[in-house]
Write a protein that holds these residues in place. Structure first.
Motif: not given
Length: 190
Positions: A90-92, A124-126, A133-134, A157-158
């Motif tokens: 996940a990108r956080l 992360s879901k977006y 996810d959406l 900030r991601t």
């Protein structure tokens, strides 16, 4: 998945890993902040993504998959399962670890599952952007569980491209506009 089922997965993961801590990524991390009262779309997944706290070679994530994963005896017995993941899953937003929400109680038997804070989870879901996810994000926004301002701040900030940031920002704003319209329409119908 219900909160008690997530607690069961946390307990089982701690037992098989021999660790006292695990991080819960993925949609069911929402149960850390909101143990009940969630919209059905937010809890329909029967899978919890677990990041072992200390797993430099990925063997602990593989152990989770093998013993608690889809098709395992655990899955067949309890109808829920876990997927072992690494930090690239996940990108956080920066600072996400400082905002983790601990889940530790009698049902986890001293094992702590650190769940993503809801805004970090939604970012992360977006960014993943899959239809499921959406749908999850839209349901959480509709339920009034997150702030548009905080989501947009965390998105900034991601690590992501400008195109991704623009796409996600538009989707976040659309979800909040849809929520506001629904609230207005419900107010007019009373």
């Amino acid at each position: 998945m219900r909160r008690d089922e997530l607690e069961h997965i946390i307990r089982a993961a701690g037992a098989i890993l021999g660790d006292r801590e695990v991080i819960v990524l993925g949609s069911q991390a929402i149960l850390g902040r909101f143990p009940s009262g969630l919209p059905p779309e937010a809890t329909e997944s029967m899978e919890a993504y677990l990041l072992p706290v200390n797993d430099p070679d990925g063997k602990k994530a593989d152990l989770i998959d093998g013993t608690l994963g889809e098709g395992s005896m655990f899955h067949d017995t309890f109808g829920i399962y876990a997927h072992g993941v690494d930090e690239t899953t996940a990108r956080l937003p920066d600072g996400w670890r400082d905002r983790l929400i601990p889940v530790e109680n009698a049902n986890t038997m001293g094992i702590t599952g650190y769940c993503l804070e809801p805004h970090d989870l939604l970012v992360s879901k977006y960014l993943a952007g899959r239809p499921k996810d959406l749908e999850f994000c839209s349901a959480v926004v509709r339920a009034g569980l997150v702030s548009e301002r905080t989501l947009l701040d965390r998105l900034r900030r991601t690590a992501c491209t400008q195109e991704e940031m623009a796409r996600v920002a538009v989707t976040i704003r659309r979800h909040f506009a849809e929520r506001e319209k629904r609230v207005r329409d419900q107010g007019m119908s009373r």
